[in-house]
Design a protein around this motif. Structure first.
Motif, PDB file in Angstrom:
ATOM      1  N   ALA A 119       0.821  -1.209   0.000  1.00  0.00           N
ATOM      2  CA  ALA A 119       0.000   0.000   0.000  1.00  0.00           C
ATOM      3  C   ALA A 119       0.853   1.257   0.000  1.00  0.00           C
ATOM      4  O   ALA A 119       0.487   2.260  -0.621  1.00  0.00           O
ATOM      5  CB  ALA A 119      -0.929  -0.004   1.218  1.00  0.00           C
ATOM      6  N   TYR A 149      -6.495   2.350  -2.399  1.00  0.00           N
ATOM      7  CA  TYR A 149      -5.457   1.682  -1.622  1.00  0.00           C
ATOM      8  C   TYR A 149      -5.552   2.173  -0.179  1.00  0.00           C
ATOM      9  O   TYR A 149      -6.120   3.231   0.111  1.00  0.00           O
ATOM     10  CB  TYR A 149      -4.065   1.978  -2.196  1.00  0.00           C
ATOM     11  N   GLU A 150      -4.995   1.383   0.731  1.00  0.00           N
ATOM     12  CA  GLU A 150      -4.980   1.765   2.133  1.00  0.00           C
ATOM     13  C   GLU A 150      -4.169   3.043   2.315  1.00  0.00           C
ATOM     14  O   GLU A 150      -3.051   3.163   1.809  1.00  0.00           O
ATOM     15  CB  GLU A 150      -4.374   0.638   2.970  1.00  0.00           C
ATOM     16  N   THR A 166     -10.149   3.858   0.523  1.00  0.00           N
ATOM     17  CA  THR A 166      -9.133   3.093   1.252  1.00  0.00           C
ATOM     18  C   THR A 166      -9.478   1.604   1.225  1.00  0.00           C
ATOM     19  O   THR A 166     -10.038   1.073   2.173  1.00  0.00           O
ATOM     20  CB  THR A 166      -9.013   3.583   2.696  1.00  0.00           C
ATOM     21  N   PRO A 168      -8.700  -2.579   1.054  1.00  0.00           N
ATOM     22  CA  PRO A 168      -7.744  -3.440   1.757  1.00  0.00           C
ATOM     23  C   PRO A 168      -6.590  -3.903   0.892  1.00  0.00           C
ATOM     24  O   PRO A 168      -5.544  -4.291   1.415  1.00  0.00           O
ATOM     25  CB  PRO A 168      -8.606  -4.619   2.211  1.00  0.00           C
TER      26      PRO A 168
END
Length: 221
Positions: A119, A149-150, A166, A168
């Protein structure tokens, strides 16, 4: 990594061992994590969203019509040029995958899941790749990409403190642009201009409808 896997999975496929038997364990786990996030977050309302309805109003219809696919990809440490090439090929795959005409075209999406991408590397990699792709892809084909994305600091349109991007596992979606996308283009004059050209008089009507709901006349006075 010059050719997509072309292994497109509906969310229902991920529970079928026969459908996923050739997937590496890590790829399958990543796809299932994204699928679970879609089903428990993306298609549901959220108190911090700032408007009624699901987090993404686009996704429930795509799931209902079986036109949302997940595709696993491994970067193996490669960089921006390879991501650009890969997403260009997924754009072609998207355009060639039925439905290719009618109303359902606007309701399909391919989610390219980068199963081995950390990430903390996704932010810069995706930003650089999509900067190269956004204008030509939208101008030539009406295609929109979106990065998740995180740690993604992107915010909801109606609540600047809510961060709905966000996921995982890092992924980029590929879909056809729709008329409501103008809300995402307001700070990009070139994309907004291309949006107006693409939708013509409908674009004017859409913006007028939004303005009629705002008290801008009172502000002016």
């Amino acid at each position: 990594m010059t050719t997509p896997t072309t292994s497109l999975f509906l969310l229902d496929h991920l529970a079928d061992d026969a459908m996923t038997s050739e997937l590496a364990r890590g790829d399958l786990d990543a796809l299932r994590a994204v699928a679970d996030w879609i089903e428990t977050f993306v298609v549901r309302p959220h108190k911090d969203l700032g408007r009624p309805g699901p987090v993404c109003p686009f996704v429930p219809g795509a799931l209902e019509r079986n036109t949302l696919w997940l595709a696993p990809e491994q970067l193996a440490g490669q960089g921006v040029p390879q991501v650009v090439e890969l997403l260009n090929r997924y754009q072609t795959l998207f355009l060639d995958t039925p439905p290719t005409d009618g109303d359902d075209v606007d309701g399909k999406v391919i989610v390219v899941v980068f199963t081995d991408l950390p990430a903390d590397r996704a932010q810069g990699l995706f930003a650089d790749a999509l900067q190269r792709l956004a204008i030509p892809s939208y101008g030539d084909h009406g295609i929109v990409f979106g990065a998740f994305y995180e740690g993604n600091e992107g915010t909801a349109i109606y609540n600047g403190s809510f961060h709905p991007f966000t996921s995982p596992v890092p992924f980029v979606f590929v879909r056809r642009g729709v008329i409501s996308d103008w809300k995402f283009f307001l700070d990009n004059e070139e994309l907004l201009r291309l949006w107006g050209r693409r939708f013509g008089e409908s674009a004017v009507s859409t913006l007028a409808g939004e303005l009629r709901r705002l008290p801008w006349r009172a502000w002016h006075d």
